[in-house]
Design an enzyme around this catalytic site. Structure first.
Site, PDB file in Angstrom:
ATOM      1  N   ASP A 113      13.114  29.955  70.158  1.00 56.38           N
ATOM      2  CA  ASP A 113      13.260  30.569  68.835  1.00 56.38           C
ATOM      3  C   ASP A 113      14.211  31.744  68.972  1.00 56.38           C
ATOM      4  OD1 ASP A 113      12.341  32.123  66.292  1.00 56.38           O
ATOM      5  OD2 ASP A 113      11.087  30.331  66.235  1.00 56.38           O
ATOM      6  N   HIS A 124      11.428  36.619  63.195  1.00 56.69           N
ATOM      7  CA  HIS A 124      10.932  35.244  63.089  1.00 56.69           C
ATOM      8  C   HIS A 124      10.210  34.826  64.364  1.00 56.69           C
ATOM      9  CE1 HIS A 124      11.309  30.783  63.145  1.00 56.69           C
ATOM     10  NE2 HIS A 124      11.107  30.903  61.850  1.00 56.69           N
ATOM     11  N   SER A 178       8.135  26.743  59.567  1.00 56.25           N
ATOM     12  CA  SER A 178       8.148  27.610  60.750  1.00 56.25           C
ATOM     13  C   SER A 178       6.795  28.249  60.986  1.00 56.25           C
ATOM     14  CB  SER A 178       9.169  28.735  60.582  1.00 56.25           C
ATOM     15  OG  SER A 178      10.449  28.360  60.962  1.00 56.25           O
TER      16      SER A 178
END
Length: 448
Positions: free
Chosen positions: A161, A218, A394
């Site tokens: 990621d 994120h 996600s």
């Protein structure tokens, strides 16, 4: 460039390369289809997988025929995988067609660009915000917690990621370090090609600093859902409170490339085999681009090492059975593709689905988790306290990754296929997911 000149150039490339009539490996048909659909890729770059028997002269001939420059060798086992820079005026599609069937080439494809799949007595547990763990349509992780199933410290999970904030108060206890590296000595102690990769490696920046600040929100959010520390009267709790996390950062400010995604997947495969770690899964909350044989091969190598590849279905609200979405659509045995549901059990409005290509639903709307502490705006929400609510497949994906860690911790020695079967077979039937995902249901870890 006109259609006629493109065709002429393709033929010229093929002639210059001495292409025979045999087809190369890979799926050039899917690659060209994705290029025609304008899937994002790095302009002017080409990934070429040479066959295992290709000689140095064969490889030089391919480069010369294209007029291409060598950027880097991505992998050099069982056939070399190279990233090449094409000359100005040579279209990637023309290069793919020109190399299709070359006797020295296994497959050729663009360097696709990927982006993350998010749109934008612990505090968030006790105030009811953490519905993905405790709500009626959540993962039922709270039931597992009540049965004292909170410690997954014997399990390692890889996060592919952005970076994640391993010093965050709700993550520091789960931050795992490479057992083969001595921190800060400037030496590649374990011989894997990466110096001081203590918390992992940043493939986007090509350095060992996997966390680069608030832009890594994120990755940090994903980490908190998997393994946020529970029972510390602070913030959130992950599916399994003490899971060990390592990071392969490949998403930067402009997304990530196929080249770096392959390296990231192989990094964890090598880490597991090199050190014998109980590394059971990687979390992959990202997508984009078209078909990549190179990335699929890396996923298959992970499968051979017993590592699940848990992937977001995507946020563009379409049927993945009808329109491919990668990497979740790869048919590798270790892939689990995850759709998103809301707190009422509905399929999230943004979530992609697929009766045969998406496996299961999990909480993905209004999910609270960890983010780097800072004032101002992150990519998806205002960040002030180190916690934020995001939406996306996600956010659904790390619920399933946390489930893999939980099952592996309570079933020592379980294989990747056994963990996958346990997750899918325990899904709770959900009306909104009937005919939308393979299981027809949502994640339920209460029996793990």
């Amino acid at each position: 460039m006109t259609v006629r000149s493109t065709v002429a150039l393709t033929m010229a490339i093929a002639a210059a390369l001495g292409v025979n009539a045999a087809h190369a490996g890979g799926r050039s048909d899917l690659v060209l289809q994705a290029l025609q659909s304008n899937r994002d890729h790095v302009r002017g770059e080409l990934l070429v997988q040479f066959k295992a028997g290709a000689s140095e002269s064969d490889i030089r001939a391919v480069r010369h025929g294209l007029g291409a420059q060598h950027i880097e060798t991505v992998r050099d086992r069982n056939g070399r995988l190279e990233l090449l820079k094409l000359p100005l005026g040579l279209d990637v599609s023309a290069a793919v067609r020109g190399l299709d069937g070359d006797r020295a080439v296994e497959f050729v494809e663009p360097n696709w660009v990927y982006t993350h799949s998010a749109t934008s007595n612990d505090t968030y547990v006790t105030n009811g915000s953490l519905w993905g763990m405790t709500g009626q349509y959540g993962s039922q992780a709270s039931v597992a917690w009540a049965n004292n199933k909170t410690d997954c410290s014997n399990v390692v999970i890889g996060i592919i990621d952005e970076g994640y904030m391993h010093t965050h108060e709700d993550l520091v206890a789960s931050a795992f370090t490479n057992p083969g590296e001595i921190p800060g000595n400037g030496i590649d102690d374990d011989g894997n090609g990466y110096v001081d990769d203590v918390y992992g490696w940043d493939f986007d920046g090509n350095n060992n600093t996997v966390f680069d600040g608030v832009g890594d929100d994120h990755g940090t959010h994903v980490a908190g859902t998997i393994a946020g520390t529970g029972g510390n009267a602070t913030g959130v709790a992950g599916v399994c409170w003490k899971t060990k996390l390592m990071n392969a950062k490949f998403l930067g400010s402009r997304g990530g490339t196929t080249t770096n995604a392959i390296k990231a997947v192989d990094y964890f495969t090598d880490l597991k085999t090199r050190h014998g770690l109980n590394l059971v899964a990687t979390n992959n909350s990202w997508g984009g681009g078209g078909y990549s044989q190179g990335l699929k091969d890396a996923i298959d190598r992970a499968n051979a090492a017993g590592i699940l590849f848990i992937a977001a279905a995507g946020n563009s609200a379409y049927d993945n059975d009808a329109k491919d979405s990668y990497p979740s659509n790869y048919d590798s045995a270790n892939v689990i593709a995850v759709a998103s549901i809301t707190s009422t059990g509905a399929l999230s409005s943004f979530s992609q689905w697929g009766a045969t290509t998406v496996d299961i639903g999990a909480p993905g709307s209004s999910i609270w988790s960890t983010v780097p502490k800072a004032s101002g705006k992150g990519k998806n929400a205002t960040i002030t306290s180190g916690y934020a609510s995001y939406n996306g497949t996600s956010m659904a994906t790390p619920h399933v990754t946390g489930a893999a860690a939980l099952y592996a911790s309570t079933h020592p020695g379980a294989s990747a296929s056994q963990i996958k079967s346990a997750i899918l077979n325990s899904a709770t039937a959900t009306p909104s997911l009937q005919g939308k995902v393979l299981t027809g249901g949502r994640l339920n870890v209460s029996g793990f």
